[in-house]
Design a protein around this motif. Structure first.
Motif: not given
Length: 107
Positions: A26-30
């Motif tokens: 969600s936050f780091k788009q990994k």
């Protein structure tokens, strides 16, 4: 070892793993955390990651909460198993839904 503590530790361990995966998505788009997905066929990769990551975050939070409620004797074992299995499979279902939702259309 008490059964309630064992349930708490298992649900917290799996819940924290789901929270870590959800955070990475969600936050780091990994997106490379997910295996077996051809990302060249995904139209909007950040939206795909957010959609799937939020599912992992929700499942992780619910698994930890249910483990705590079992430990505090608010839930019985059967209700724990039903909720745990439901929220363990929820991210898998949402990955399939997201792949269909964000798949490039061929003409």
């Amino acid at each position: 070892m008490e059964t309630d503590f064992l349930i708490l530790s298992i649900s917290c361990l799996s819940g924290f793993i789901y929270l870590i995966i959800g955070n990475l998505l969600s936050f780091k788009q990994k997106a490379d955390v997910l295996n077996g997905i051809d990302f060249s066929k995904i139209t909007d990769l950040p939206a795909f990651c957010k959609y799937v990551g939020n599912s992992f975050l929700l499942s992780g939070a619910v698994q930890i909460l249910v483990g705590v409620l079992v430990y505090l004797a608010y839930f019985n074992l059967l209700l724990f198993i039903a909720i745990f299995v439901l929220f363990s499979t929820l991210p898998i279902i949402n990955v399939v839904r997201a792949m269909r939702k964000f798949q490039k259309r061929t003409s």
